[in-house]
Design a protein around this motif. Structure first.
Motif, PDB file in Angstrom:
ATOM      1  N   GLN A  19     146.368   6.723  42.331  1.00  0.00           N
ATOM      2  CA  GLN A  19     147.812   6.846  43.031  1.00  0.00           C
ATOM      3  C   GLN A  19     148.610   7.978  42.410  1.00  0.00           C
ATOM      4  O   GLN A  19     148.748   8.026  41.292  1.00  0.00           O
ATOM      5  N   ARG A  20     149.404   8.520  43.484  1.00  0.00           N
ATOM      6  CA  ARG A  20     150.176   9.557  42.820  1.00  0.00           C
ATOM      7  C   ARG A  20     151.482   8.755  41.958  1.00  0.00           C
ATOM      8  O   ARG A  20     152.002   7.681  42.115  1.00  0.00           O
ATOM      9  N   ALA A  21     151.599   9.580  40.893  1.00  0.00           N
ATOM     10  CA  ALA A  21     152.528   8.734  39.911  1.00  0.00           C
ATOM     11  C   ALA A  21     152.904   9.867  38.650  1.00  0.00           C
ATOM     12  O   ALA A  21     152.361  11.205  38.653  1.00  0.00           O
ATOM     13  N   VAL A  22     154.052   9.535  38.039  1.00  0.00           N
ATOM     14  CA  VAL A  22     154.501  10.456  37.243  1.00  0.00           C
ATOM     15  C   VAL A  22     154.874   9.844  35.937  1.00  0.00           C
ATOM     16  O   VAL A  22     155.685   8.696  35.863  1.00  0.00           O
ATOM     17  N   PHE A  23     154.446  10.185  34.619  1.00  0.00           N
ATOM     18  CA  PHE A  23     154.707   9.435  33.443  1.00  0.00           C
ATOM     19  C   PHE A  23     155.425  10.394  32.610  1.00  0.00           C
ATOM     20  O   PHE A  23     154.862  11.495  32.382  1.00  0.00           O
TER      21      PHE A  23
END
Length: 173
Positions: A134-138
Motif C-alpha cells: 500500500q502507498r505509504a511514507v515513513f
C-alpha cells in the motif's frame, strides 16, 4: 499468526486488507530484507547512521507511483548526505532499474519487496488482495525510530509530500 487489518484502506473505494501491524511515530522501525537486484539484498542496517525517508508505492509503472517517486527524487537533491530516500515496491528489481533509467531517477534507492513481501508484512502495508504494498511514507531517524508515518487510506491518491520532507529537515536540525 499475522495480523490483518480491514477497513483501513481502499482502492477506488473498494476495501482492502492490510497485513501486518499498524506502525506509529515512536515505534522502532522493523528490519527488512529487500532486493537491490536479483542477487543482492539490502537491510535496514545498510542505511545505519542516515535519516531514512521510505516511500512505498504499489508499482512504479502507474501514474501516482511514478509521480511520487519523481517528486521524492527531486526532494533528495536538497536534503544532503545524511539522508537516504528509499522507494519500496513489489516490482522486480530489473523493472525498477529500467523505470529509473527511463525516468532519469538517480537520487532514490529502489528496493524490491517481490520475493516474500517481508517489508509489507513488517511495516503493515502488504495488501492481501493484490500482494502489493500500500502507498505509504515513513521517516526513520538515525536511531531507527519512526518519526513520521502516512499510510494512504485510498491507494490511488498522492501522499502528502511536504510533511515527510519537513520531518526530515527537522531531524537534520
Amino acid at each position: 499468526m499475522t495480523q490483518e487489518r480491514t477497513s483501513v484502506a481502499t482502492f477506488k473505494g473498494n476495501p482492502l486488507t492490510l497485513v501486518g501491524p499498524e506502525l506509529k511515530v515512536g515505534d522502532t522501525a522493523p528490519d527488512f530484507r529487500l532486493n537491490k537486484n536479483l542477487l543482492e539484498e539490502a537491510t535496514l542496517q545498510d542505511f545505519a547512521g542516515k535519516i531514512k525517508l521510505i516511500s512505498v508505492v504499489p508499482s512504479l509503472d502507474t501514474g501516482v507511483c511514478d509521480a511520487q517517486t519523481r517528486r521524492f527524487n527531486e526532494e533528495a537533491a536538497g536534503l544532503g548526505d545524511d539522508v537516504v530516500i528509499l522507494t519500496v515496491s513489489c516490482d522486480l528489481p530489473f523493472a525498477q532499474a529500467r523505470w529509473c533509467g527511463a525516468a532519469g531517477v538517480d537520487r532514490v534507492v529502489t528496493l524490491s519487496d517481490y520475493k516474500d513481501n517481508s517489508f509489507g508484512k513488517a511495516y503493515g502495508v502488504l495488501i492481501k488482495e493484490f500482494a502489493l504494498d500500500q502507498r505509504a511514507v515513513f521517516v526513520v531517524d538515525k536511531e531507527n525510530k519512526i518519526r513520521y508515518v502516512e499510510v494512504l487510506k485510498e491507494m490511488s491518491e498522492h501522499p502528502d509530500y511536504e510533511k515527510p520532507v519537513a520531518a526530515v529537515k527537522e531531524l537534520l536540525g
